[in-house]
Design an enzyme around this catalytic site. Structure first.
Site, PDB file in Angstrom:
ATOM      1  N   GLU A 119       1.424  -2.391   3.536  1.00 12.04           N
ATOM      2  CA  GLU A 119       2.760  -1.848   3.873  1.00 12.04           C
ATOM      3  C   GLU A 119       3.600  -2.846   4.653  1.00 12.04           C
ATOM      4  OE1 GLU A 119       3.927   1.697   3.193  1.00 12.04           O
ATOM      5  OE2 GLU A 119       2.502   0.946   1.748  1.00 12.04           O
ATOM      6  N   GLY A 162       4.116 -10.581  -2.563  1.00 11.59           N
ATOM      7  CA  GLY A 162       3.708  -9.455  -1.712  1.00 11.59           C
ATOM      8  C   GLY A 162       4.764  -9.230  -0.650  1.00 11.59           C
ATOM      9  N   SER A 163       4.737 -10.078   0.402  1.00  9.64           N
ATOM     10  CA  SER A 163       5.759  -9.962   1.457  1.00  9.64           C
ATOM     11  C   SER A 163       7.151 -10.156   0.861  1.00  9.64           C
ATOM     12  CB  SER A 163       5.518 -11.022   2.540  1.00  9.64           C
ATOM     13  OG  SER A 163       4.228 -10.874   3.083  1.00  9.64           O
ATOM     14  N   LEU A 178       4.152  -2.117  -6.313  1.00 14.46           N
ATOM     15  CA  LEU A 178       5.227  -3.059  -6.001  1.00 14.46           C
ATOM     16  C   LEU A 178       4.660  -4.491  -5.961  1.00 14.46           C
ATOM     17  CD1 LEU A 178       8.203  -3.526  -5.003  1.00 14.46           C
ATOM     18  CD2 LEU A 178       7.356  -3.239  -2.677  1.00 14.46           C
ATOM     19  N   THR A 179       3.544  -4.663  -5.248  1.00 13.06           N
ATOM     20  CA  THR A 179       2.947  -5.997  -5.045  1.00 13.06           C
ATOM     21  C   THR A 179       2.454  -6.600  -6.355  1.00 13.06           C
ATOM     22  OG1 THR A 179       2.207  -5.208  -2.891  1.00 13.06           O
ATOM     23  CG2 THR A 179       1.209  -7.245  -3.693  1.00 13.06           C
ATOM     24  N   GLN A 189     -18.199  -4.425  20.358  1.00 11.85           N
ATOM     25  CA  GLN A 189     -18.712  -5.134  21.533  1.00 11.85           C
ATOM     26  C   GLN A 189     -19.508  -4.197  22.444  1.00 11.85           C
ATOM     27  OE1 GLN A 189     -18.367  -8.310  21.644  1.00 11.85           O
ATOM     28  NE2 GLN A 189     -19.353  -8.654  23.612  1.00 11.85           N
ATOM     29  N   ILE A 224      -3.446  -2.464  -5.941  1.00 12.81           N
ATOM     30  CA  ILE A 224      -2.811  -1.135  -5.956  1.00 12.81           C
ATOM     31  C   ILE A 224      -3.802  -0.020  -5.616  1.00 12.81           C
ATOM     32  CG2 ILE A 224      -1.444   0.497  -7.342  1.00 12.81           C
ATOM     33  CD1 ILE A 224      -0.113  -2.320  -6.610  1.00 12.81           C
TER      34      ILE A 224
HETATM   35  C1  LIG Z   1      -6.478  -2.577   0.306  1.00 13.97           C
HETATM   36  C2  LIG Z   1      -5.041  -2.850  -0.067  1.00 13.97           C
HETATM   37  C3  LIG Z   1      -4.276  -1.822  -0.600  1.00 13.97           C
HETATM   38  C4  LIG Z   1      -2.951  -2.071  -0.992  1.00 13.97           C
HETATM   39  N1  LIG Z   1      -2.240  -1.065  -1.625  1.00 13.97           N
HETATM   40  C5  LIG Z   1      -1.030  -1.371  -2.175  1.00 13.97           C
HETATM   41  C6  LIG Z   1      -0.345  -0.389  -2.994  1.00 13.97           C
HETATM   42  O1  LIG Z   1      -0.811   0.746  -3.168  1.00 13.97           O
HETATM   43  N2  LIG Z   1       0.833  -0.760  -3.574  1.00 13.97           N
HETATM   44  C7  LIG Z   1       1.383  -1.986  -3.412  1.00 13.97           C
HETATM   45  O2  LIG Z   1       2.437  -2.249  -3.975  1.00 13.97           O
HETATM   46  N3  LIG Z   1       0.756  -2.926  -2.629  1.00 13.97           N
HETATM   47  C8  LIG Z   1      -0.428  -2.650  -2.030  1.00 13.97           C
HETATM   48  N4  LIG Z   1      -1.090  -3.599  -1.277  1.00 13.97           N
HETATM   49  C9  LIG Z   1      -0.478  -4.926  -1.109  1.00 13.97           C
HETATM   50  C10 LIG Z   1       0.003  -5.212   0.302  1.00 13.97           C
HETATM   51  O3  LIG Z   1       1.157  -4.460   0.581  1.00 13.97           O
HETATM   52  C11 LIG Z   1       0.232  -6.736   0.396  1.00 13.97           C
HETATM   53  O4  LIG Z   1      -1.048  -7.343   0.363  1.00 13.97           O
HETATM   54  C12 LIG Z   1       0.990  -7.134   1.636  1.00 13.97           C
HETATM   55  O5  LIG Z   1       2.325  -6.692   1.587  1.00 13.97           O
HETATM   56  C13 LIG Z   1       1.000  -8.668   1.852  1.00 13.97           C
HETATM   57  O6  LIG Z   1       1.377  -9.342   0.699  1.00 13.97           O
HETATM   58  P1  LIG Z   1       0.477 -10.545   0.139  1.00 13.97           P
HETATM   59  O7  LIG Z   1      -0.934 -10.068   0.090  1.00 13.97           O
HETATM   60  O8  LIG Z   1       1.055 -11.058  -1.104  1.00 13.97           O
HETATM   61  O9  LIG Z   1       0.530 -11.666   1.273  1.00 13.97           O
HETATM   62  P2  LIG Z   1       1.633 -12.830   1.378  1.00 13.97           P
HETATM   63  O10 LIG Z   1       2.990 -12.254   1.231  1.00 13.97           O
HETATM   64  O11 LIG Z   1       1.235 -13.934   0.464  1.00 13.97           O
HETATM   65  O12 LIG Z   1       1.437 -13.302   2.879  1.00 13.97           O
HETATM   66  C14 LIG Z   1       0.456 -14.263   3.281  1.00 13.97           C
HETATM   67  C15 LIG Z   1       0.662 -14.531   4.764  1.00 13.97           C
HETATM   68  O13 LIG Z   1       1.963 -15.109   4.984  1.00 13.97           O
HETATM   69  C16 LIG Z   1       2.669 -14.342   5.945  1.00 13.97           C
HETATM   70  N5  LIG Z   1       4.107 -14.356   5.629  1.00 13.97           N
HETATM   71  C17 LIG Z   1       4.691 -14.116   4.424  1.00 13.97           C
HETATM   72  N6  LIG Z   1       6.027 -14.188   4.536  1.00 13.97           N
HETATM   73  C18 LIG Z   1       6.299 -14.466   5.841  1.00 13.97           C
HETATM   74  C19 LIG Z   1       7.494 -14.667   6.597  1.00 13.97           C
HETATM   75  N7  LIG Z   1       8.702 -14.569   6.042  1.00 13.97           N
HETATM   76  N8  LIG Z   1       7.374 -14.949   7.921  1.00 13.97           N
HETATM   77  C20 LIG Z   1       6.155 -15.045   8.516  1.00 13.97           C
HETATM   78  N9  LIG Z   1       4.989 -14.867   7.848  1.00 13.97           N
HETATM   79  C21 LIG Z   1       5.061 -14.582   6.538  1.00 13.97           C
HETATM   80  C22 LIG Z   1       2.083 -12.940   5.828  1.00 13.97           C
HETATM   81  O14 LIG Z   1       2.317 -12.178   6.999  1.00 13.97           O
HETATM   82  C23 LIG Z   1       0.601 -13.262   5.625  1.00 13.97           C
HETATM   83  O15 LIG Z   1       0.000 -13.549   6.860  1.00 13.97           O
HETATM   84  C24 LIG Z   1      -2.386  -3.356  -0.817  1.00 13.97           C
HETATM   85  C25 LIG Z   1      -3.159  -4.381  -0.233  1.00 13.97           C
HETATM   86  C26 LIG Z   1      -4.469  -4.145   0.105  1.00 13.97           C
HETATM   87  C27 LIG Z   1      -5.288  -5.278   0.669  1.00 13.97           C
END
Ligand SMILES: Cc1cc2nc3c(=O)[nH]c(=O)nc-3n(C[C@H](O)[C@H](O)[C@H](O)COP(=O)(O)OP(=O)(O)OC[C@H]3O[C@@H](n4cnc5c(N)ncnc54)[C@H](O)[C@@H]3O)c2cc1C
Length: 381
Positions: A363, A131-132, A125-126, A336, A157
């Site tokens: 997630e 992402g978010s 999905l990401t 710690q 992913i």
């Molecule tokens: C090891 C790992 C495995 C993963 N596996 C999968 C997978 O199998 N499939 C898949 O699809 N994805 C996967 N992901 C992706 C993961 O779900 C995303 O990294 C996560 O949802 C956050 O998205 P982003 O990294 O784009 O951060 P961003 O969305 O860019 O967020 C950056 C910061 O802004 C904050 N933020 C964003 N919007 C808001 C808001 N409206 N209000 C307040 N704060 C906000 C966030 O909380 C975060 O602190 C994986 C990630 C990792 C690191």
């Protein structure tokens, strides 16, 4: 709500605990050090039914309930979170998406192999730019001469390089947000579909995480899962269950941190006494054990609602945010308690500390969980 486990649920937990004690823990350390995927260990999950936990028996699955599933994820992550996330991303995301929304033909084609461990699943999905705000995804799928042509990429992913089957969300409709997204099932080796080099991560070194790349990737019309434009709504339902699994992962990691802290406190001496005899450290362990129990109960509550077919997204978000922050807190305190020993790779608590952080990000981050919880309390759409 009754949290008394049934004899079957206790049996499932015992099998998972026994497996984790025999196959994970210290045995994973060399894989973690080499950033290597433990194929031979993951393969052993198949015969136990742990790769088809939520799949109906007619497709070769174990057809267990969510409470049992949460117990298995907790025990595996208590042993090692890399193997734990490999298992639950396969179960909750890819396999469960297919089990919940695919056609009978698609289920018959994919589920038997996924449920028995003859194949592993990934779920995309990401994207690099979303992402978010997942509904802003840009990967496109266009229907041309009876085939879907996919272009774009997916970031972070889990199981990307080791998966035989990948579920991918792509934009098929003109709607620029959620209603424009559809879900597709892709086989490994589809022309134009490649996987990037695995990321070098802070933690979970023995799990596989990589980019998915689509350059005119061609799949038949039958690769579409469910209706056009339904992919985002399907994904939100899939994530509801995924968040319960991530909460269970947090509980398992937090419990592992306490296990290590307790072990160390009994063997290390200072000022003529073991660390276990210091009131300050006893208080730390007592607080952590209490918080882990709360996290476990929240997780089982969300799982119980899911099993009862009731709305569970609010409960899953509460469980996920509390359990993941408990995991991070327990891991920090356990380091710690180890003093300098907690900072070197020889002691498992160093790995547990690095692994814990992901639970606050994947997630849906903690900020997004709080948004989900607050929206329901405030009755916002
Ligand atoms: C090891 C790992 C495995 C993963 N596996 C999968 C997978 O199998 N499939 C898949 O699809 N994805 C996967 N992901 C992706 C993961 O779900 C995303 O990294 C996560 O949802 C956050 O998205 P982003 O990294 O784009 O951060 P961003 O969305 O860019 O967020 C950056 C910061 O802004 C904050 N933020 C964003 N919007 C808001 C808001 N409206 N209000 C307040 N704060 C906000 C966030 O909380 C975060 O602190 C994986 C990630 C990792 C690191």
């Amino acid at each position: 709500m009754d949290f008394e486990l049934t004899p079957e649920q206790r049996q499932v937990r015992a099998v998972a605990r026994e497996f984790a004690q025999a196959e994970l823990g210290d045995k994973i350390a060399p894989y973690d050090e080499r950033h290597e995927f433990p194929h031979e260990i993951v393969q052993k999950l198949g015969p136990l039914g742990f790769l088809g936990v939520l799949v109906p028996e007619e497709y070769g699955g174990a057809a267990l309930d969510y409470v049992s599933y949460a117990l298995i994820v907790e025990e595996l992550c208590r042993g090692d979170a890399s193997v734990g996330i490999t298992m639950w991303a396969h179960n909750s995301l890819c396999t469960n998406h297919i089990a919940s929304f695919a056609s009978p033909e698609q289920k018959a084609k994919y589920l038997p192999a996924l449920a028995t461990g003859r194949g592993l699943g990934a779920w995309g999905l990401t994207e690099p730019g979303s992402g978010s705000d997942a509904a802003a995804l840009r990967t496109r799928a266009e229907l041309k001469q009876g085939e879907w042509i996919l272009n774009g990429s997916k970031a972070f992913i889990t199981n990307a390089s080791v998966a035989s089957t990948t579920v991918v969300m792509a934009r098929t409709e003109s709607d620029p947000k959620a209603k424009g997204v559809s879900a597709f099932i892709l086989d490994k080796g589809v022309p134009g579909f490649t996987v990037g080099k695995p990321y070098r991560k802070l933690g979970l070194h023995a799990s596989n995480t990589a980019e998915l790349i689509f350059e005119d990737a061609r799949v038949p019309q039958t690769a579409l899962m469910g209706a056009r434009g339904a992919g985002f709504a399907q994904s939100m339902k899939v994530l509801e269950g995924g968040r319960i699994a991530m909460a269970a992962m947090g509980v398992g990691i937090a419990q592992a941190a306490i296990d290590q802290a307790v072990k160390y406190m009994k063997q290390r001496s200072a000022f003529g006494r073991t660390l276990a005899e210091f009131n300050g450290l006893q208080g730390m362990v007592a607080d952590l054990a209490t918080e882990v129990e709360v996290a476990r109960l929240l997780t089982l509550r969300a799982a119980t609602l899911k099993d009862a077919g009731q709305p569970a997204s609010h409960a899953a978000a509460m469980a996920k945010v509390f359990a993941s922050e408990t995991a991070m807190k327990a891991a920090t305190k356990a380091v710690q308690i180890h003093g300098g020993a907690g900072y070197i790779t020889e002691f498992p608590v160093e790995r547990i500390f690095r692994d814990a952080k992901l639970t606050e990000i994947g997630e849906g981050t903690s900020e997004i969980q709080r948004m989900v919880i607050a929206r329901e309390i405030l009755r916002l759409s």
